[in-house]
Design an enzyme around this catalytic site. Structure first.
Site, PDB file in Angstrom:
ATOM      1  CG  ASP A  33      -1.992  -0.971   1.199  1.00 60.95           C
ATOM      2  OD1 ASP A  33      -2.085  -1.669   0.168  1.00 60.95           O
ATOM      3  OD2 ASP A  33      -2.751  -1.063   2.163  1.00 60.95           O
ATOM      4  CG  ASP A  37      -0.939   5.009  -0.038  1.00 63.61           C
ATOM      5  OD1 ASP A  37      -1.841   4.693  -0.832  1.00 63.61           O
ATOM      6  OD2 ASP A  37      -0.978   4.776   1.175  1.00 63.61           O
ATOM      7  CB  SER A  98     -11.079   6.329  -3.458  1.00 63.82           C
ATOM      8  OG  SER A  98     -10.002   5.798  -2.781  1.00 63.82           O
ATOM      9  CG  LEU A  99     -11.918   7.629   2.201  1.00 65.12           C
ATOM     10  CD1 LEU A  99     -11.867   6.820   3.486  1.00 65.12           C
ATOM     11  CD2 LEU A  99     -12.664   8.938   2.425  1.00 65.12           C
ATOM     12  CD  GLU A 134     -17.572   6.435   9.876  1.00 66.22           C
ATOM     13  OE1 GLU A 134     -17.192   5.744   8.908  1.00 66.22           O
ATOM     14  OE2 GLU A 134     -18.572   7.168   9.848  1.00 66.22           O
ATOM     15  CE  LYS A 136      -9.409   3.689   3.947  1.00 63.69           C
ATOM     16  NZ  LYS A 136      -8.932   2.469   3.334  1.00 63.69           N
ATOM     17  CG  ASP A 138      -7.670  -3.871   4.540  1.00 65.04           C
ATOM     18  OD1 ASP A 138      -8.112  -3.410   3.469  1.00 65.04           O
ATOM     19  OD2 ASP A 138      -6.538  -4.361   4.658  1.00 65.04           O
ATOM     20  NE  ARG A 157     -13.812   1.032  -4.431  1.00 66.23           N
ATOM     21  CZ  ARG A 157     -12.833   1.585  -3.731  1.00 66.23           C
ATOM     22  NH1 ARG A 157     -13.009   2.741  -3.161  1.00 66.23           N
ATOM     23  NH2 ARG A 157     -11.686   0.973  -3.589  1.00 66.23           N
ATOM     24  CD  GLU A 197     -14.512  -1.696   3.174  1.00 65.04           C
ATOM     25  OE1 GLU A 197     -15.210  -0.836   2.573  1.00 65.04           O
ATOM     26  OE2 GLU A 197     -13.347  -1.974   2.854  1.00 65.04           O
ATOM     27  CE1 TYR A 249     -18.436   3.502   3.506  1.00 64.10           C
ATOM     28  CE2 TYR A 249     -17.545   1.589   4.645  1.00 64.10           C
ATOM     29  CZ  TYR A 249     -17.740   2.307   3.489  1.00 64.10           C
ATOM     30  OH  TYR A 249     -17.246   1.841   2.306  1.00 64.10           O
ATOM     31  CE  LYS A 313     -16.692   8.162   6.616  1.00 65.77           C
ATOM     32  NZ  LYS A 313     -17.713   7.110   6.580  1.00 65.77           N
ATOM     33  CE  LYS A 337      -4.189   4.154   3.757  1.00 62.25           C
ATOM     34  NZ  LYS A 337      -4.308   2.814   3.313  1.00 62.25           N
ATOM     35  CB  CYS A 431      22.752 -23.831  -7.142  1.00 62.04           C
ATOM     36  SG  CYS A 431      20.968 -24.092  -7.046  1.00 62.04           S
ATOM     37  CB  CYS A 434      21.260 -28.054  -9.129  1.00 61.75           C
ATOM     38  SG  CYS A 434      21.864 -26.478  -9.739  1.00 61.75           S
ATOM     39  CB  CYS A 449      21.206 -21.336 -10.047  1.00 65.15           C
ATOM     40  SG  CYS A 449      21.457 -23.002 -10.667  1.00 65.15           S
ATOM     41  CB  CYS A 454      18.571 -25.381 -11.320  1.00 71.67           C
ATOM     42  SG  CYS A 454      18.337 -25.135  -9.555  1.00 71.67           S
TER      43      CYS A 454
HETATM   44  S1  IVH Z   1     -16.135   6.366   3.608  1.00 70.02           S
HETATM   45  C1  IVH Z   1     -16.614   8.889   0.055  1.00 70.02           C
HETATM   46  N1  IVH Z   1     -15.775   4.985   5.820  1.00 70.02           N
HETATM   47  O1  IVH Z   1     -12.157   2.733   2.353  1.00 70.02           O
HETATM   48  C2  IVH Z   1     -16.289   8.142   1.267  1.00 70.02           C
HETATM   49  N2  IVH Z   1     -14.834   4.150   3.808  1.00 70.02           N
HETATM   50  O2  IVH Z   1     -10.467   4.442   0.579  1.00 70.02           O
HETATM   51  C3  IVH Z   1     -15.681   6.841   0.990  1.00 70.02           C
HETATM   52  N3  IVH Z   1     -13.637   2.038   4.075  1.00 70.02           N
HETATM   53  O3  IVH Z   1     -14.036   2.606  -0.594  1.00 70.02           O
HETATM   54  C4  IVH Z   1     -15.991   5.817   1.923  1.00 70.02           C
HETATM   55  N4  IVH Z   1     -13.986   1.791   6.209  1.00 70.02           N
HETATM   56  O4  IVH Z   1     -13.957   0.583   0.936  1.00 70.02           O
HETATM   57  C5  IVH Z   1     -15.535   5.060   4.502  1.00 70.02           C
HETATM   58  N5  IVH Z   1     -15.530   3.860   7.829  1.00 70.02           N
HETATM   59  C6  IVH Z   1     -15.307   3.931   6.528  1.00 70.02           C
HETATM   60  C7  IVH Z   1     -14.577   2.947   5.842  1.00 70.02           C
HETATM   61  C8  IVH Z   1     -14.354   3.104   4.483  1.00 70.02           C
HETATM   62  C9  IVH Z   1     -13.436   1.265   5.137  1.00 70.02           C
HETATM   63  C10 IVH Z   1     -13.114   1.782   2.718  1.00 70.02           C
HETATM   64  C11 IVH Z   1     -14.148   1.787   1.637  1.00 70.02           C
HETATM   65  C12 IVH Z   1     -13.759   2.886   0.729  1.00 70.02           C
HETATM   66  C13 IVH Z   1     -12.293   2.986   0.990  1.00 70.02           C
HETATM   67  C14 IVH Z   1     -11.824   4.379   0.672  1.00 70.02           C
END
Ligand code: IVH
Length: 714
Positions: A33, A37, A98-99, A134, A136, A138, A157, A197, A249, A313, A337, A431, A434, A449, A454
């Site tokens: 990740d 990023d 996405s975030l 909240e 996040k 996975d 998604r 999620e 969420y 948020k 993160k 090796c 072999c 090698c 081998c």
């Molecule tokens: S809010 C527009 N809340 O993270 C807001 N996302 O990187 C987008 N995710 O696609 C989503 N926990 O798959 C939100 N508490 C949470 C989350 C959450 C996990 C994931 C979700 C989203 C991704 C964004």
């Protein structure tokens, strides 16, 4: 940084697209990740600095990867799944965004400053901003549609705009109500889309993997992939056996429901019967939110699901509205993160592994240690320079890090813990598999090698052939490949397809029951349906990864085309340069390899591609190879390529005598010179539009058509 900004932007977009595909479509991440990023940030920075390079389909403006063919076969625990079968697609009424990320408290504060500045520009200065924090989770984002209070459709998604309809699978999740409950159910809004999620609780994940290991099936790397794989199962009964869960969420499109705050929205969701994490918190200011993020980081291992951060948020919907979104992410939320998790442990030994390419790779054997919720026993050390750079001695106490929650790394030694009994790592001269003397090719850090037969390389090659991105033979993993190799049952790829005729011999092996043998043979049979480009990838030709294999298959869509292709033809494939072309030619120069390819053909594998759209008959570019270079006003690069394909042509990467026409925009670079020297007709963007519309002929079309660039013949 490589080349010009435009080249780097192109490169980053390709890297990100490939990583997205691996993550979202194949459920098999290929990069950390943190690396991802970094790419995304670099791309965002370059696009901001060079607005002329912006493109509407840039990964900075889109989310994830388009849903594709590989999806349904990705995790076929049952052999009943027909290859290529997939879920219907659904266009989201509101995109699933996405975030953006904040790495640490400072970036969180910087985000807050930007919010405040923007709101004051919008005339909302001084208004108190509250935040909701909240976990996040996975897992896998889904959207659940309720019409008049009744659950009517659920989707993944996908690429953010279009996902897959997995309604039947979602109905197996206990937490998802089939109808809205409570007051919400009594007076249901005409439409609500609930976003959440889906995840697999950690305990269930451990159970599932144990079951799979016992059954000789491939285990999942992490809970996220298992959740994604499970949700995309075509067999609903199998999904129901996997105890998936969901945290909700937020909302997508809503009709007939008015709420002013996120905090109230979460309350509404709870009342309507949706699982909302009880650990979500409301804060009067950023300091409170930051403290909550830090607290989550502390206790991430204490919850029964994987989290890779916290989400902050803005609570007030009116403020959200004003803030809007930028590219693929809303401005009103950010993912905080966590720092990579670390632990210390003993470095017991540094043995070496010989991979399928002959590369000799040292790895760390550790005293098992728990890092960020996972037990780590091994970590790669890449090469001897890596060992030296990190200053590692065998017997050291070392710091181990799990970045991006997938690949463990040894960061370095705690030198103060040394006793004097530590010993240096010495690269073996022979090796380990072999005994052939190792070589270090000039310009390479890696020892290799050199023995092509081998056993370690052969086993690695077969494992690769059977792996998920290639022929995807469920049940033929590392251990079984080694076993079959040792028993002499499988020494080449083609031997895999001879196992069906040797069923009794396989049955005679200890721990192979009727059922597991039949499952394996069924998986082998099913692998014959994998597309040609995956066969090509599976061959393990040096420098030919998944993306390159697809690009090559697009220009040599059949095995016969491949056998006949010269380096120039291969170089027409997107991203294929002289090194890759040479590597392919070298592979084809071996009689043993040719015999192998013929064996695979005889075994019934697919040697004809159906991936590239067959040129549209009668389209203005039917049968013609077209190269695009430079910046066009009216099209992004991808749009231009799609337009070529839609007009029946083939969009290729480099100019050759087979090229029918070069479309040159601003700053065309070396392709223009090459086209001119070969006498390839050159047109500008306007002429291109005219040609696509059929209002103008392709210059010199007759010669171009004779000149090869034949349509796919299947
Ligand atoms: S809010 C527009 N809340 O993270 C807001 N996302 O990187 C987008 N995710 O696609 C989503 N926990 O798959 C939100 N508490 C949470 C989350 C959450 C996990 C994931 C979700 C989203 C991704 C964004």
């Amino acid at each position: 940084m490589s080349g010009t900004p435009a080249e780097r932007v192109g490169e980053l977009r390709r890297l990100i697209a490939a990583a997205n595909r691996a993550y979202y479509v194949d459920d098999a991440p290929t990069v950390d990740d943190s690396v991802y990023d970094d790419w995304m940030r670099e791309l965002e920075a370059l696009e901001a600095e060079h607005p002329e390079l912006a493109a509407s389909d840039s990964p900075t403006r889109t989310v994830g990867a388009a849903v594709g063919q590989a999806v349904a076969v990705g995790d076929s625990a049952t052999a009943a799944v027909a290859p290529g079968q997939r879920f219907p697609t659904v266009r989201h009424r509101q995109p699933m965004l996405s975030l953006a990320n904040a790495r640490g408290p400072q970036e969180l504060e910087a985000w807050h400053r930007r919010l405040v500045a923007r709101l004051s520009d919008e005339g909302l200065a001084g208004r108190p901003l509250r935040f909701v924090v909240e976990p996040k989770i996975d897992g896998l984002a889904v959207t659940l549609t309720y019409e008049d209070g009744v659950f009517t459709q659920g989707a993944t998604r996908g690429d953010g705009a279009v996902g897959e309809d997995v309604t039947a699978n979602l109905r197996t999740i206990a937490g998802i109500p089939s109808a809205l409950a409570g007051a919400a159910g009594a007076r249901p809004p005409a439409l609500v889309e609930v976003r959440g999620e889906v995840y697999l609780p950690l305990a269930a994940f451990a159970d599932l993997n144990e079951r799979r290991a016992r059954a000789g099936e491939r285990t999942f790397v992490n809970p996220r992939n298992s959740a994604a794989g499970s949700l995309r199962q075509l067999d609903v009964a199998e999904v129901a056996r996997r105890p998936l869960a969901i945290w909700c969420y937020g909302f997508g499109a809503v009709v007939g429901l008015v709420l002013g705050r996120h905090w109230d929205a979460l309350g509404w969701l709870r009342e309507a019967g949706f699982p909302v994490s009880p650990e979500v918190t409301l804060h009067e200011d950023l300091a409170g939110a930051a403290a909550a993020c830090a607290a989550w980081e502390e206790r991430r291992a204490a919850v029964d699901f994987d989290i890779d951060g916290a989400v902050v948020k803005v609570d007030d919907f009116a403020a959200r509205e004003r803030l809007g979104s930028v590219g693929r992410a809303p401005r009103w939320a950010i993912a905080y993160k966590f720092a990579p998790t670390t632990a210390t442990t003993l470095l017991k030994d540094i043995p070496v592994n010989v991979g399928r390419t002959g590369a000799v790779v040292p790895y760390a054997v550790l005293d098992p240690v728990s890092v960020g919720g996972a037990t780590v026993t091994f970590a790669t050390l890449h090469n001897q320079d890596d060992v030296a750079r990190k200053g590692l001695l065998i017997g050291d106490t070392v710091i181990v890090q799990r970045a991006g929650d997938v690949i463990p790394q040894v960061v370095g030694p705690l030198t103060e813990a040394r006793t004097g009994d530590e010993t240096p790592f010495v690269m073996p001269t022979a090796c380990p598999a072999c005994s052939t003397d190792l070589v270090q090719p000039p310009d390479e850090v890696q020892y290799r090698c050199p023995n092509r037969s081998c056993p370690a390389q052969l086993v690695g090659g077969i494992e690769h052939f059977a792996s998920r991105g290639a022929l995807d033979i469920e049940g033929l993993g590392e251990k079984r490949v080694q076993l079959f190799y040792d028993l002499g049952l499988v020494r080449t790829f083609a031997d895999i397809y001879r196992l069906a005729g040797r069923r009794d011999e396989v049955l005679a092996i200890e721990r192979f029951g009727e059922r597991s043998v039949d499952n394996l043979l069924a998986a082998i049979e099913a692998s014959k349906e994998r597309p040609w480009e995956r066969v090509l990838y599976g061959l393990g030709i040096r420098h030919v990864g998944e993306v390159t294999a697809q690009a090559i298959a697009a220009v040599v869509p059949t095995l016969d085309d491949l056998l006949a292709a010269d380096a120039e033809r291969l170089a027409e494939a997107e991203g294929v340069g002289p090194v890759v072309a040479e590597s392919v030619r070298e592979f084809l120069g071996s009689e043993a390899n040719i015999a192998l390819l013929e064996d695979l053909r005889a075994a019934g594998l697919r040697t004809v591609s159906d991936a590239p759209a067959a040129p549209r008959e009668g389209g203005p570019l039917a049968g013609l190879s077209v190269v695009i270079t430079g910046a066009l006003d009216a099209y992004t690069r991808d749009e231009a390529k799609r337009a070529v394909v839609a007009a029946g042509g083939k969009a290729v990467g480099s100019v050759s005598r087979n090229t029918a026409m070069l479309v040159a925009g601003a700053d065309p670079g070396s392709k223009l010179a090459k086209a001119e020297s070969l006498g390839v007709p050159v047109v500008d963007g306007d002429a291109f539009t005219e040609i696509l519309a059929g209002r103008r002929p392709v210059p010199g079309a007759a010669e171009g058509q004779e000149d090869g660039a034949a349509p796919a013949d299947d």
